[in-house]
Design a protein around this motif. Structure first.
Motif, mmCIF file in Angstrom:
data_model
loop_
_atom_site.group_PDB
_atom_site.id
_atom_site.type_symbol
_atom_site.label_atom_id
_atom_site.label_comp_id
_atom_site.label_asym_id
_atom_site.label_seq_id
_atom_site.Cartn_x
_atom_site.Cartn_y
_atom_site.Cartn_z
ATOM 1 N N ARG A 31 10.646 -0.085 -9.310
ATOM 2 C CA ARG A 31 9.434 0.574 -9.790
ATOM 3 C C ARG A 31 9.385 2.041 -9.391
ATOM 4 O O ARG A 31 8.890 2.882 -10.153
ATOM 5 C CB ARG A 31 8.207 -0.160 -9.232
ATOM 6 N N GLY A 32 9.879 2.382 -8.218
ATOM 7 C CA GLY A 32 9.749 3.735 -7.713
ATOM 8 C C GLY A 32 10.985 4.598 -7.819
ATOM 9 O O GLY A 32 10.990 5.735 -7.313
ATOM 10 N N LYS B 184 5.675 8.185 -4.007
ATOM 11 C CA LYS B 184 4.651 8.648 -4.933
ATOM 12 C C LYS B 184 4.853 8.054 -6.318
ATOM 13 O O LYS B 184 3.904 7.644 -6.982
ATOM 14 C CB LYS B 184 4.672 10.173 -5.015
ATOM 15 N N ARG B 185 6.128 8.004 -6.761
ATOM 16 C CA ARG B 185 6.398 7.427 -8.074
ATOM 17 C C ARG B 185 6.084 5.927 -8.077
ATOM 18 O O ARG B 185 5.516 5.391 -9.028
ATOM 19 C CB ARG B 185 7.855 7.652 -8.461
ATOM 20 N N GLY B 186 6.438 5.240 -7.015
ATOM 21 C CA GLY B 186 6.135 3.815 -6.921
ATOM 22 C C GLY B 186 4.638 3.534 -6.932
ATOM 23 O O GLY B 186 4.172 2.603 -7.597
ATOM 24 N N GLN B 187 3.858 4.371 -6.210
ATOM 25 C CA GLN B 187 2.413 4.186 -6.188
ATOM 26 C C GLN B 187 1.800 4.470 -7.555
ATOM 27 O O GLN B 187 0.904 3.755 -8.014
ATOM 28 C CB GLN B 187 1.788 5.099 -5.133
ATOM 29 N N ALA B 188 2.268 5.519 -8.240
ATOM 30 C CA ALA B 188 1.742 5.869 -9.560
ATOM 31 C C ALA B 188 2.029 4.765 -10.570
ATOM 32 O O ALA B 188 1.145 4.385 -11.364
ATOM 33 C CB ALA B 188 2.335 7.193 -10.023
ATOM 34 N N ASN B 189 3.257 4.223 -10.564
ATOM 35 C CA ASN B 189 3.587 3.141 -11.493
ATOM 36 C C ASN B 189 2.806 1.872 -11.175
ATOM 37 O O ASN B 189 2.393 1.135 -12.082
ATOM 38 C CB ASN B 189 5.089 2.857 -11.447
ATOM 39 N N LYS C 284 0.834 -1.188 0.000
ATOM 40 C CA LYS C 284 0.000 0.000 0.000
ATOM 41 C C LYS C 284 0.876 1.248 0.000
ATOM 42 O O LYS C 284 2.104 1.159 0.139
ATOM 43 C CB LYS C 284 -0.919 0.003 1.227
ATOM 44 N N PHE C 285 0.246 2.405 -0.141
ATOM 45 C CA PHE C 285 1.024 3.647 -0.177
ATOM 46 C C PHE C 285 1.758 3.849 1.152
ATOM 47 O O PHE C 285 2.899 4.346 1.167
ATOM 48 C CB PHE C 285 0.100 4.836 -0.459
ATOM 49 N N GLU C 286 1.133 3.461 2.282
ATOM 50 C CA GLU C 286 1.795 3.598 3.576
ATOM 51 C C GLU C 286 3.053 2.732 3.638
ATOM 52 O O GLU C 286 4.081 3.134 4.218
ATOM 53 C CB GLU C 286 0.833 3.207 4.705
ATOM 54 N N ASP C 287 2.999 1.542 3.027
ATOM 55 C CA ASP C 287 4.179 0.676 2.981
ATOM 56 C C ASP C 287 5.278 1.313 2.145
ATOM 57 O O ASP C 287 6.479 1.211 2.489
ATOM 58 C CB ASP C 287 3.807 -0.690 2.407
ATOM 59 N N ARG C 288 4.911 1.963 1.077
ATOM 60 C CA ARG C 288 5.918 2.601 0.222
ATOM 61 C C ARG C 288 6.566 3.792 0.921
ATOM 62 O O ARG C 288 7.772 4.050 0.747
ATOM 63 C CB ARG C 288 5.265 3.031 -1.096
ATOM 64 N N VAL C 289 5.781 4.514 1.710
ATOM 65 C CA VAL C 289 6.369 5.599 2.506
ATOM 66 C C VAL C 289 7.371 5.041 3.505
ATOM 67 O O VAL C 289 8.464 5.607 3.722
ATOM 68 C CB VAL C 289 5.269 6.397 3.225
ATOM 69 N N SER C 290 7.037 3.890 4.108
ATOM 70 C CA SER C 290 7.962 3.248 5.049
ATOM 71 C C SER C 290 9.246 2.821 4.338
ATOM 72 O O SER C 290 10.354 2.980 4.878
ATOM 73 C CB SER C 290 7.286 2.037 5.703
ATOM 74 N N ILE C 291 9.109 2.275 3.116
ATOM 75 C CA ILE C 291 10.297 1.878 2.345
ATOM 76 C C ILE C 291 11.176 3.092 2.079
ATOM 77 O O ILE C 291 12.423 3.034 2.193
ATOM 78 C CB ILE C 291 9.881 1.201 1.036
ATOM 79 N N GLN C 292 10.574 4.223 1.728
ATOM 80 C CA GLN C 292 11.336 5.440 1.466
ATOM 81 C C GLN C 292 12.100 5.892 2.715
ATOM 82 O O GLN C 292 13.269 6.293 2.620
ATOM 83 C CB GLN C 292 10.382 6.550 1.006
#
Length: 358
Positions: free
Chosen positions: A57-58, A75-80, A20-28
């Motif tokens: 991907r991001g 944001k880029r990862g979520q958009a892709n 999810k987007f929250e997971d991607r923020v954590s990865i960042q």
């Protein structure tokens, strides 16, 4: 300062779910803290390969040999991810030029059949090779998306479907036995001879000819007869014609219990109980208690729409419309036709009489 309606604890993530987007923020954040792939994956509860694919991907591509290397962006990862998901579906079958689909369109236009009856009938008769066959849902989707030469207005039953709350009301007029005393086998459709009766009005209700309709519940056989008016005498005259047609010996075998509403044209039906026919009367404003008759009347409206005078049609034309409805294959009948099943029912009735005589 304390915040009563906020939290910094992220919900636990189940393995196998998409990020999810929250997971991607954590990865960042973990990347900025110099976490390794395995450490990041362990913190999020996923596979290291999932983190590796997400970083690819991001992370943007470096456009030259100068400057910093691009960093991972949530944001880029979520958009892709969303773009890939929008393209991730099975490609639809080509419907244009498909002979089976063209045949379905013609049957719906000219013979007023439903899409599902066409599909089921074609499968039952092996009418087309498998490479041309398309399921009912696919054709309906094509109709709603405008990809074939049909519109929702060609499918009135599809437009009519909606969820309604059923509410039972108390009868003010008592014409006979209530539907609450009707035997269970009537609604279960386990034997032939159970009927529903109603009238279809035209331009001026009660001031011109109407159509008396009956449907047999197991075979879906539909009878439509033009009568002079929406009154008790006209209805009884039509029922007497049927009694003479089938004979006193067979009338109660073909027409066992009959369910009617509390219309002013049906108060004399109970008089036919002298011939062995039972009548039950539904509650007022409870059309779902005679659902099959209501459905067949809607189909009949394809031939005579509401507001059109029935006096414009002859009795032979009315009967012909009923014959066309009985020639439509039905899903609940195994895509067989009501006319065929009703003929088999009559054969059993008459053969039983001959056995008794012998």
């Amino acid at each position: 300062m304390s915040r009563n309606y906020s939290t910094t604890i992220t919900p636990s993530r189940e393995r196998g779910q998409h990020l999810k987007f929250e997971d991607r923020v954590s990865i960042q954040i973990y990347r900025r803290l110099k976490y390794t792939l395995r450490a990041t994956a362990e913190a999020l509860g996923c596979s290291p390969s999932t983190i590796m694919y997400e970083l690819r991907r991001g992370t943007g591509k470096r456009k030259g040999s100068r400057g910093r290397f691009p960093e991972y962006s949530a944001k880029r990862g979520q958009a892709n991810y969303e773009m890939n998901r929008s393209l991730c579906h099975r490609k639809a079958k080509a419907l244009n030029g498909n002979p089976f689909v063209d045949w379905v369109v013609g049957e719906v236009h000219h013979k007023k059949k439903s899409i599902d009856s066409c599909v089921g009938r074609a499968k039952l008769l092996n009418k087309y090779p498998n490479e041309y066959m398309v399921c009912t849902k696919t054709i309906y989707s094509a109709v709603w998306s405008g990809n074939i030469k049909l519109t929702p207005f060609n499918l009135p039953e599809a437009l009519h479907r909606q969820n309604k709350k059923n509410r039972t009301r108390i009868n003010k007029r008592i014409y006979g036995t209530s539907i609450t005393e009707r035997p269970e086998e009537n609604s279960a459709r386990i034997e032939e001879g159970h009927w529903e009766i109603d009238t279809v009005v035209g331009k001026r209700a009660g001031k011109e000819s109407v159509i008396l309709t009956r449907v047999e519940k197991k075979t879906d056989y539909y009878i439509a007869i033009k009568i002079p008016g929406k009154d008790a005498d006209s209805v009884m005259a039509a029922m007497e014609v049927l009694r003479e047609e089938y004979g006193d010996d067979f009338f109660s075998k073909v027409f066992k219990p009959i369910t009617a509403d509390n219309g002013t044209e049906f108060p004399r039906l109970s008089e036919l109980e002298a011939y062995g026919v039972s009548f039950y009367f539904a509650h007022p404003y409870s059309s779902w208690e005679r659902a099959q008759n209501e459905r067949h009347n809607r189909i009949f409206r394809r031939y005579i729409p509401k507001g059109v005078s029935i006096d414009l049609y002859t009795a032979e034309q009315i009967m012909h419309f009923g014959d066309e409805i009985n020639a439509l294959p039905q899903k609940q009948l195994g895509y067989r036709t009501p006319e065929k099943l009703f003929e088999e029912f009559l054969d059993k009735v008459y053969s039983l009489k001959h056995i008794q005589i012998a």
